[in-house]
Design an enzyme around this catalytic site. Sequence first.
Site, mmCIF file in Angstrom:
data_model
loop_
_atom_site.group_PDB
_atom_site.id
_atom_site.type_symbol
_atom_site.label_atom_id
_atom_site.label_comp_id
_atom_site.label_asym_id
_atom_site.label_seq_id
_atom_site.Cartn_x
_atom_site.Cartn_y
_atom_site.Cartn_z
ATOM 1 N N ASP A 8 0.862 -1.171 0.000
ATOM 2 C CA ASP A 8 0.000 0.000 0.000
ATOM 3 C C ASP A 8 0.911 1.238 0.000
ATOM 4 O O ASP A 8 2.125 1.122 0.204
ATOM 5 C CB ASP A 8 -0.884 -0.049 1.255
ATOM 6 C CG ASP A 8 -1.757 1.162 1.418
ATOM 7 O OD1 ASP A 8 -2.405 1.557 0.444
ATOM 8 O OD2 ASP A 8 -1.787 1.719 2.533
ATOM 9 N N ASP A 10 -0.253 5.143 1.068
ATOM 10 C CA ASP A 10 -0.536 6.071 2.170
ATOM 11 C C ASP A 10 -0.550 5.359 3.510
ATOM 12 O O ASP A 10 -1.235 4.356 3.689
ATOM 13 C CB ASP A 10 -1.882 6.765 1.949
ATOM 14 C CG ASP A 10 -1.825 7.789 0.829
ATOM 15 O OD1 ASP A 10 -0.813 8.510 0.756
ATOM 16 O OD2 ASP A 10 -2.779 7.874 0.042
ATOM 17 N N LYS A 156 -8.457 -6.677 -2.048
ATOM 18 C CA LYS A 156 -7.046 -6.662 -2.445
ATOM 19 C C LYS A 156 -6.437 -8.063 -2.402
ATOM 20 O O LYS A 156 -5.566 -8.393 -3.204
ATOM 21 C CB LYS A 156 -6.248 -5.724 -1.537
ATOM 22 C CG LYS A 156 -6.497 -4.247 -1.774
ATOM 23 C CD LYS A 156 -5.534 -3.407 -0.929
ATOM 24 C CE LYS A 156 -5.755 -1.930 -1.117
ATOM 25 N NZ LYS A 156 -4.782 -1.111 -0.357
ATOM 26 N N ASP A 179 -1.608 -0.911 5.983
ATOM 27 C CA ASP A 179 -2.002 -0.384 7.291
ATOM 28 C C ASP A 179 -3.508 -0.263 7.509
ATOM 29 O O ASP A 179 -3.967 -0.195 8.641
ATOM 30 C CB ASP A 179 -1.375 0.997 7.502
ATOM 31 C CG ASP A 179 -2.015 2.055 6.609
ATOM 32 O OD1 ASP A 179 -2.055 1.841 5.378
ATOM 33 O OD2 ASP A 179 -2.477 3.083 7.126
ATOM 34 N N ASP A 183 -6.524 -3.276 3.551
ATOM 35 C CA ASP A 183 -5.305 -4.058 3.313
ATOM 36 C C ASP A 183 -5.344 -5.417 4.001
ATOM 37 O O ASP A 183 -4.516 -6.286 3.707
ATOM 38 C CB ASP A 183 -4.064 -3.298 3.813
ATOM 39 C CG ASP A 183 -3.832 -2.004 3.065
ATOM 40 O OD1 ASP A 183 -3.850 -2.040 1.822
ATOM 41 O OD2 ASP A 183 -3.623 -0.963 3.710
#
Length: 232
Positions: A8, A10, A156, A179, A183
């Site tokens: 990921d 951000d 994902k 995070d 995710d």
Amino acid sequence: MTSLVITDIDGTITGDDRAVHLKCIRYLRELQKRGIPVGIATGNTLCYSRSAATLLGFEGPLIAENGGIVAVDDEEISTVPEEDIELIQEAYRELRRRLGVRRTEPPGLRRTEVAIYRDVPIEEVERVLDGLGYSGRIEVVDTGFAYHLKSKRVDKGKGLLVICERLGIDPDDVVAIGDGDNDAPLLKAAGLGVAPANATENVKRIADVVLDAENGEGVATFLRKLLEEVDA
């Protein structure tokens, strides 16, 4: 043996200011030099994902729209059934009419989901979807930046499995880093799931490794150790 690193952006390879963490980028590029592809998994659009990968120097596969779109080399794969895409658009129209929600991007930029501003409590969005009978097929994911109306059939993690099948990679040989709650399926599908200290509690429960430091600072430390293991 690590065959792929997918991350990921951000809150994962950025700092507190959301700027990319330069040590993370350097270590990820070093892993690529050693033959380990690095890819991105994001809730953002494929256009954004491709641009970010180019700017960061990542050459691996991409997961966009929370698994709704996967890109492997020049191949783009939609993982969401067309009937679910139509239902999501219908649900958005009802939410706009009843709650006044707004898209975060122009129509058509996202292919498989709709992202809306976090102007109303997520519980209100879920209540409307449930009342209309959509909650069995559509879910709302809060990424911290927007609410995403997406199909329950994809995430994902399922996007990662599509990538592994296309590339002939064992998911157990994948390192996944993230995070946010979106995710969590990614980390669960990978052989090694890694979460920085700022990850949500749900992600921390699923992760194989929870780092001591937050954001890119923690991930950079992990990547340095991974690089040392590859070089050993």
